[in-house]
Design a protein around this motif. Structure first.
Motif, PDB file in Angstrom:
ATOM      1  N   LEU A 194       0.853  -1.173   0.056  1.00 31.35           N
ATOM      2  CA  LEU A 194       0.019  -0.151  -0.126  1.00 31.35           C
ATOM      3  C   LEU A 194       0.773   1.288   0.098  1.00 31.35           C
ATOM      4  O   LEU A 194       0.560   2.263  -0.826  1.00 31.35           O
ATOM      5  CB  LEU A 194      -0.678  -0.066   1.316  1.00 31.35           C
ATOM      6  N   GLU A 195       1.973   1.276   0.784  1.00 34.51           N
ATOM      7  CA  GLU A 195       2.878   2.338   1.019  1.00 34.51           C
ATOM      8  C   GLU A 195       3.430   2.778  -0.664  1.00 34.51           C
ATOM      9  O   GLU A 195       3.631   3.753  -0.935  1.00 34.51           O
ATOM     10  CB  GLU A 195       3.955   2.182   1.884  1.00 34.51           C
ATOM     11  N   GLU A 196       4.112   1.454  -1.105  1.00 40.13           N
ATOM     12  CA  GLU A 196       4.560   1.701  -2.574  1.00 40.13           C
ATOM     13  C   GLU A 196       3.407   2.343  -3.343  1.00 40.13           C
ATOM     14  O   GLU A 196       3.669   3.358  -4.301  1.00 40.13           O
ATOM     15  CB  GLU A 196       4.891   0.463  -3.051  1.00 40.13           C
ATOM     16  N   ARG A 197       2.194   1.732  -3.445  1.00 41.20           N
ATOM     17  CA  ARG A 197       1.111   2.541  -4.218  1.00 41.20           C
ATOM     18  C   ARG A 197       0.836   3.933  -3.934  1.00 41.20           C
ATOM     19  O   ARG A 197       0.779   4.658  -5.143  1.00 41.20           O
ATOM     20  CB  ARG A 197      -0.082   1.545  -4.159  1.00 41.20           C
ATOM     21  N   GLU A 198       0.856   4.365  -2.831  1.00 36.30           N
ATOM     22  CA  GLU A 198       0.679   5.608  -2.537  1.00 36.30           C
ATOM     23  C   GLU A 198       1.607   6.634  -3.000  1.00 36.30           C
ATOM     24  O   GLU A 198       1.513   7.583  -3.653  1.00 36.30           O
ATOM     25  CB  GLU A 198       0.606   5.821  -0.818  1.00 36.30           C
ATOM     26  N   ARG A 199       3.015   6.003  -2.933  1.00 40.88           N
ATOM     27  CA  ARG A 199       4.132   6.892  -3.603  1.00 40.88           C
ATOM     28  C   ARG A 199       3.907   6.912  -5.026  1.00 40.88           C
ATOM     29  O   ARG A 199       4.033   7.989  -5.500  1.00 40.88           O
ATOM     30  CB  ARG A 199       5.384   6.087  -3.200  1.00 40.88           C
ATOM     31  N   ALA A 200       3.325   5.787  -5.798  1.00 36.50           N
ATOM     32  CA  ALA A 200       3.016   6.008  -7.326  1.00 36.50           C
ATOM     33  C   ALA A 200       2.216   6.805  -7.420  1.00 36.50           C
ATOM     34  O   ALA A 200       2.206   7.810  -8.518  1.00 36.50           O
ATOM     35  CB  ALA A 200       2.666   4.382  -7.582  1.00 36.50           C
ATOM     36  N   VAL A 201       1.028   6.892  -6.645  1.00 36.30           N
ATOM     37  CA  VAL A 201       0.037   7.986  -6.891  1.00 36.30           C
ATOM     38  C   VAL A 201       0.449   9.488  -6.570  1.00 36.30           C
ATOM     39  O   VAL A 201       0.227  10.188  -7.422  1.00 36.30           O
ATOM     40  CB  VAL A 201      -1.339   7.718  -6.021  1.00 36.30           C
ATOM     41  N   ASP A 202       1.339   9.509  -5.714  1.00 40.90           N
ATOM     42  CA  ASP A 202       1.795  10.911  -5.528  1.00 40.90           C
ATOM     43  C   ASP A 202       2.643  11.320  -6.763  1.00 40.90           C
ATOM     44  O   ASP A 202       2.594  12.604  -6.974  1.00 40.90           O
ATOM     45  CB  ASP A 202       2.562  10.891  -4.416  1.00 40.90           C
ATOM     46  N   LYS A 203       3.450  10.585  -7.276  1.00 43.76           N
ATOM     47  CA  LYS A 203       4.279  10.728  -8.331  1.00 43.76           C
ATOM     48  C   LYS A 203       3.515  11.122  -9.538  1.00 43.76           C
ATOM     49  O   LYS A 203       3.740  12.006 -10.294  1.00 43.76           O
ATOM     50  CB  LYS A 203       5.275   9.554  -8.736  1.00 43.76           C
ATOM     51  N   ALA A 204       2.342  10.486  -9.647  1.00 45.18           N
ATOM     52  CA  ALA A 204       1.600  10.394 -11.077  1.00 45.18           C
ATOM     53  C   ALA A 204       0.804  12.051 -10.821  1.00 45.18           C
ATOM     54  O   ALA A 204       0.820  12.659 -11.721  1.00 45.18           O
ATOM     55  CB  ALA A 204       0.425   9.551 -11.021  1.00 45.18           C
TER      56      ALA A 204
END
Length: 378
Positions: A362-372
């Motif tokens: 979940l933490e990795e996906r949140e970081r990916a969303v922030d980058k997008a």
């Protein structure tokens, strides 16, 4: 003559001044005539005042330095510049000149003489070594040398034979000397025996001493008898002396025995006294030993009682320690019961928790969303 032949006319050294007459102011003058090289020579010299020299020879006259040079060449000398005159400068003739108060002095020859003698010897040796006479003599010398020695210098041939003969002769001479000494000793002994024989013959031929000899023979017999009697008495005296010595030894031994008996008696008395003292000490020791035995029995009884009390105390202490440990175990058990309940509740709660891997995803996906989002806003 020395001044005429070897001293220069124009010199003023001490030797030339010594030729002047004492107390007269005149110049010394010398004139000498002689024969040399098959002719007559004459030398005239004047010293100090108006010095001059003149040499007359079969070839004519010469004066001054020419005359000096001609004279030196004739005599084989050289110019002398010393004050007292150097005999070494006079050449071979200087060896024949002996000065005053110098008869016992030994001086070596000068360089001129040594050179001339050396040259003469070298010439003679060269003539001998290189001539025909040398070639004739050398083989004979070598052959004769080979008869006596080898090339290395060791003796051989005649030399060995001569040495052998010399050794044989030496041994024979030594033997002859020994035999001669023995013969001389034999002659001496023979002369002594002859002298004694003459004395005996003279004594036997003398009739006046017959009675005296008879008396002497009788006296000798009496002396022999007296000597035998003396020997007998000496033997008896020796036996008596041995007996006396034996008695003295017995007396000494008896005195020693009596002394030993008295010493033994005294020692026995002392031993008896010591024994009585030891018996008293033994009795007292036995009494002390009985007392010690009784005390030892009492101590043993006390020890057994102490051991029994110690065993009872040990058992009591063990029981008390067991009770204490049981109480502590019960207390720890009571403390463990709440902990077990808490452990069960924690296990139930653990089944409802989210796994760690899911949280990381979940933490990795949140970081990916922030980058997008950041990319869209840019």
């Amino acid at each position: 003559m020395r001044a005429a032949f070897f001293i220069r006319h124009n010199t003023a050294n001490r030797l030339a001044r010594s030729y002047a007459p004492h107390g007269e102011a005149v110049a010394p003058q010398i004139e000498v005539g002689f024969e040399a090289r098959g002719g007559e020579w004459q030398v005239t010299k004047r010293f100090l005042k108006s010095a001059s020299v003149e040499v007359r020879s079969p070839n004519g006259r010469a004066q001054g330095e020419d005359a000096e040079a001609q004279l030196q060449a004739l005599l084989g000398a050289r110019r002398d510049t010393s004050q007292a005159g150097d005999a070494a400068a006079h050449g071979a003739l200087g060896l024949l000149w002996v000065g005053q108060a110098q008869a016992l002095e030994v001086t070596p020859p000068g360089e001129i003489v040594r050179d001339s003698v050396r040259a003469t010897l070298e010439a003679e040796v060269g003539t001998i070594m290189g001539g025909a006479a040398y070639q004739r003599v050398r083989p004979r010398i070598d052959s004769q040398f080979a008869d006596y020695s080898t090339n290395t210098g060791r003796p051989s041939g005649r030399q060995l034979a001569a040495r052998t003969e010399h050794e044989v002769a030496q041994r024979a001479a030594n033997e002859a000397v020994i035999r001669l000494a023995a013969l001389e000793q034999g002659f001496s002994d023979l002369e002594a025996a002859r002298a004694r024989l003459k004395v005996l013959d003279r004594d036997l031929a003398d009739t006046t001493d017959a009675e005296r000899r008879k008396a002497l023979v009788g006296q000798i017999e009496v002396a022999r008898s007296a000597a035998q009697l003396r020997d007998t008495r000496r033997a008896e005296q020796g036996r008596l002396a041995d007996q006396v010595k034996a008695l003295d030894d017995l007396t000494t031994r008896l005195a020693d025995a009596r002394r030993a008996v008295s010493e033994t008696t005294a020692a026995l008395d002392k031993a008896r006294e010591h024994r009585s003292g030891l018996e008293e000490e033994l009795a007292s020791t036995r009494e002390r030993a009985g007392t010690a035995r009784s005390r030892l029995g009492i101590a043993r009884d006390n020890r057994r009682e102490a051991h029994a009390a110690l065993d009872a105390a040990t058992r009591l202490i063990a029981a008390r320690a067991r009770q204490t440990e049981i109480g502590q175990v019960r207390q720890r058990h009571a403390e463990l019961l709440p902990l077990e309940a808490e452990l069960g509740a924690a296990r139930v709660l653990g089944t409802t928790l989210i796994p760690t891997s899911i949280i990381k995803a979940l933490e990795e996906r949140e970081r990916a969303v922030d980058k997008a989002r950041a990319a869209v806003e840019a």
